[in-house]
Design a protein around this motif. Structure first.
Motif, PDB file in Angstrom:
ATOM      1  N   UNK A  38     -37.860  16.746  21.664  1.00 38.55           N
ATOM      2  CA  UNK A  38     -39.321  16.854  21.776  1.00 38.55           C
ATOM      3  C   UNK A  38     -39.844  16.197  23.048  1.00 38.55           C
ATOM      4  N   UNK A  39     -38.946  15.553  23.795  1.00 35.04           N
ATOM      5  CA  UNK A  39     -39.302  14.995  25.103  1.00 35.04           C
ATOM      6  C   UNK A  39     -38.546  15.738  26.203  1.00 35.04           C
ATOM      7  N   UNK A  40     -38.529  17.055  26.088  1.00 40.44           N
ATOM      8  CA  UNK A  40     -37.772  17.869  27.049  1.00 40.44           C
ATOM      9  C   UNK A  40     -38.285  17.689  28.475  1.00 40.44           C
ATOM     10  N   UNK A  41     -39.560  17.300  28.633  1.00 39.56           N
ATOM     11  CA  UNK A  41     -40.092  17.075  29.981  1.00 39.56           C
ATOM     12  C   UNK A  41     -39.382  15.910  30.669  1.00 39.56           C
ATOM     13  N   UNK A  42     -38.852  14.980  29.879  1.00 39.59           N
ATOM     14  CA  UNK A  42     -38.124  13.846  30.446  1.00 39.59           C
ATOM     15  C   UNK A  42     -36.683  14.214  30.782  1.00 39.59           C
ATOM     16  N   UNK A  43     -36.130  15.224  30.096  1.00 35.98           N
ATOM     17  CA  UNK A  43     -34.721  15.586  30.256  1.00 35.98           C
ATOM     18  C   UNK A  43     -34.503  16.798  31.163  1.00 35.98           C
ATOM     19  N   UNK A  44     -35.508  17.634  31.304  1.00 38.31           N
ATOM     20  CA  UNK A  44     -35.338  18.897  32.031  1.00 38.31           C
ATOM     21  C   UNK A  44     -34.885  18.660  33.471  1.00 38.31           C
ATOM     22  N   UNK A  45     -33.706  19.192  33.803  1.00 36.09           N
ATOM     23  CA  UNK A  45     -33.175  19.072  35.163  1.00 36.09           C
ATOM     24  C   UNK A  45     -32.606  17.710  35.504  1.00 36.09           C
ATOM     25  N   UNK A  46     -32.477  16.821  34.514  1.00 33.76           N
ATOM     26  CA  UNK A  46     -32.033  15.448  34.781  1.00 33.76           C
ATOM     27  C   UNK A  46     -30.539  15.272  34.509  1.00 33.76           C
ATOM     28  N   UNK A  47     -29.997  14.200  35.098  1.00 37.94           N
ATOM     29  CA  UNK A  47     -28.596  13.826  34.902  1.00 37.94           C
ATOM     30  C   UNK A  47     -28.549  12.731  33.838  1.00 37.94           C
ATOM     31  N   UNK A  48     -27.728  12.964  32.826  1.00 34.43           N
ATOM     32  CA  UNK A  48     -27.702  12.082  31.647  1.00 34.43           C
ATOM     33  C   UNK A  48     -26.301  11.523  31.447  1.00 34.43           C
ATOM     34  N   UNK A  49     -26.231  10.252  31.053  1.00 33.77           N
ATOM     35  CA  UNK A  49     -24.968   9.586  30.716  1.00 33.77           C
ATOM     36  C   UNK A  49     -25.007   9.213  29.238  1.00 33.77           C
ATOM     37  N   UNK A  50     -24.008   9.671  28.493  1.00 35.91           N
ATOM     38  CA  UNK A  50     -23.886   9.368  27.069  1.00 35.91           C
ATOM     39  C   UNK A  50     -22.766   8.339  26.900  1.00 35.91           C
ATOM     40  N   UNK A  51     -23.144   7.117  26.510  1.00 41.28           N
ATOM     41  CA  UNK A  51     -22.180   6.018  26.400  1.00 41.28           C
ATOM     42  C   UNK A  51     -21.624   5.963  24.976  1.00 41.28           C
ATOM     43  N   UNK A  52     -20.315   6.119  24.841  1.00 34.61           N
ATOM     44  CA  UNK A  52     -19.697   6.172  23.521  1.00 34.61           C
ATOM     45  C   UNK A  52     -20.080   7.449  22.816  1.00 34.61           C
ATOM     46  N   UNK A  53     -19.749   8.580  23.421  1.00 34.39           N
ATOM     47  CA  UNK A  53     -20.311   9.879  23.024  1.00 34.39           C
ATOM     48  C   UNK A  53     -19.753  10.425  21.717  1.00 34.39           C
ATOM     49  N   UNK A  54     -18.615   9.899  21.233  1.00 38.76           N
ATOM     50  CA  UNK A  54     -18.101  10.331  19.941  1.00 38.76           C
ATOM     51  C   UNK A  54     -17.863  11.825  19.874  1.00 38.76           C
ATOM     52  N   UNK A  55     -18.463  12.471  18.882  1.00 37.60           N
ATOM     53  CA  UNK A  55     -18.299  13.916  18.706  1.00 37.60           C
ATOM     54  C   UNK A  55     -19.079  14.725  19.735  1.00 37.60           C
ATOM     55  N   UNK A  56     -19.972  14.060  20.479  1.00 34.80           N
ATOM     56  CA  UNK A  56     -20.745  14.754  21.514  1.00 34.80           C
ATOM     57  C   UNK A  56     -22.097  15.256  21.049  1.00 34.80           C
ATOM     58  N   UNK A  57     -22.527  14.879  19.854  1.00 38.60           N
ATOM     59  CA  UNK A  57     -23.768  15.432  19.324  1.00 38.60           C
ATOM     60  C   UNK A  57     -24.982  15.030  20.155  1.00 38.60           C
ATOM     61  N   UNK A  58     -25.024  13.785  20.652  1.00 38.57           N
ATOM     62  CA  UNK A  58     -26.164  13.364  21.476  1.00 38.57           C
ATOM     63  C   UNK A  58     -26.147  14.080  22.827  1.00 38.57           C
TER      64      UNK A  58
END
Length: 356
Positions: A38-58
């Motif tokens: 619901x905060x796609x405006x913050x994520x759109x086109x951005x580079x993201x790091x998932x720390x301890x990503x597990x199954x990858x759901x996040x």
């Protein structure tokens, strides 16, 4: 040969039953999904790091929100399975999995810093497992100035509570009194916190904040020890039989989203796999009535022999003692607190603060 506790920790996360518990935690999953998508405006086109990503759901949530690149860092061998899950969801061109510890991770040469760090790092009573250390390391190494953390704040709470399952329910076991058994059981349980769900009606005081963590600037050193020393006012009649501890985490909110997402483990919130952490007392302290003061000291201290674990030290204090400081103003029924509160109110009236 000495066992590396980090290796033991990461290997434990190869057990799929652990992830089954997390993936079937609807409150956890939906809070992260809502906070990200619901905060796609913050994520759109951005580079993201998932720390301890597990199954990858996040990581998949971030890709669904429009992230241009997601680096999923997972130290356990679950990283291999997460690649298949990511491919199953058609995000293999957006999400890249790195099978390593975050301490050993390096960003690709084409990327200087990341815009957002996401992680589900919380353990029992918030800090158990010590994974927040890894998130803060990632923040310092890889996050752009002004970058975002999901979640970015955490609040640790407590309240005195009654525990009928530990005390009252042993008065009659199929017609047999088991109070002596219950006494020995409580002594055993009081040496180690319990992770259980308790009813919200078991809380006998308001929610009290033990600590507020702003992930944007807190240091790992500050996580080594948290001291809490407070006088709490009883709001209802009840026996002080234990201390209940829980937490909330809060997520950033974009300008186009007015609703802040909070993942709560409060007893009245939707149940999560974290439940609540209970420190049962060996015996009843006493029965409290509304406006009675309850005093105690709680220390949350990192285990020097295993940085992923903490010691919880609870000491009950005498709220009537002159050595115990009550808050100002204090709403308890003690004469000195009633007089102090009246004096402060008179000072406010005489200075006209109410009409300022």
């Amino acid at each position: 040969m000495e066992v590396d506790t980090n290796d033991e920790y990461f290997t434990s996360y190869e057990n799929l039953e652990i992830h089954e518990i997390m993936l079937t935690d609807t409150a956890r999953n939906e809070a992260y999904r809502k906070a990200i998508t619901t905060n796609s405006s913050l994520f759109n086109g951005k580079v993201v790091l998932d720390v301890g990503s597990g199954t990858g759901i996040l990581s998949i949530f971030a890709a669904q929100a429009g992230a241009s690149q997601v680096f999923a860092v997972e130290a356990s061998n679950l990283a291999k399975l997460s690649q298949e899950i990511i491919k199953e969801n058609n995000f293999e061109n957006v999400i890249k999995v790195f099978n390593c510890r975050i301490e050993d991770f390096q960003l690709p040469e084409s990327v200087d810093k990341v815009d957002i760090i996401i992680s589900e790092w919380m353990g029992f009573y918030l800090l158990h497992e010590g994974m927040l250390d890894s998130v803060l390391l990632a923040r310092d190494r890889f996050l752009k100035p002004g970058g975002l953390l999901f979640p970015d704040r955490a609040i640790l709470y407590c309240s005195p509570c009654n525990l009928p399952t530990h005390f009252d329910n042993w008065d009659n076991v199929s017609g047999v009194k088991m109070s002596k058994y219950a006494e020995c059981l409580r002594k055993q349980k009081s040496s180690k916190p319990e992770i259980i769900n308790i009813d919200k009606d078991c809380l006998i005081a308001d929610d009290i904040v033990i600590a507020f963590l702003d992930l944007s600037d807190i240091s790992t050193t500050e996580l080594n020890r948290i001291d809490f020393n407070e006088v709490i006012i009883a709001r209802k009649s009840g026996k002080f039989q234990g201390l209940c501890i829980w937490f909330d985490v809060l997520f950033p909110c974009g300008d186009d989203n007015e609703e802040e997402v909070i993942l709560s483990t409060h007893p009245q919130a939707q149940s999560t796999h974290w439940k609540q952490t209970i420190i049962p007392l060996p015996s009843n302290i006493e029965t409290f009535e509304p406006l009675d003061p309850i005093a105690f000291k709680l220390i949350v201290q990192r285990n020097p022999e295993n940085s992923r674990h903490y010691h919880l030290l609870l000491e009950i204090l005498d709220a009537m003692s002159d050595d115990v400081q009550h808050p100002l103003p204090c709403e308890c029924h003690m004469t000195k607190c009633i007089l102090t509160k009246a004096h402060l109110a008179n000072m406010t009236d005489s200075n006209g603060f109410e009409n300022a």
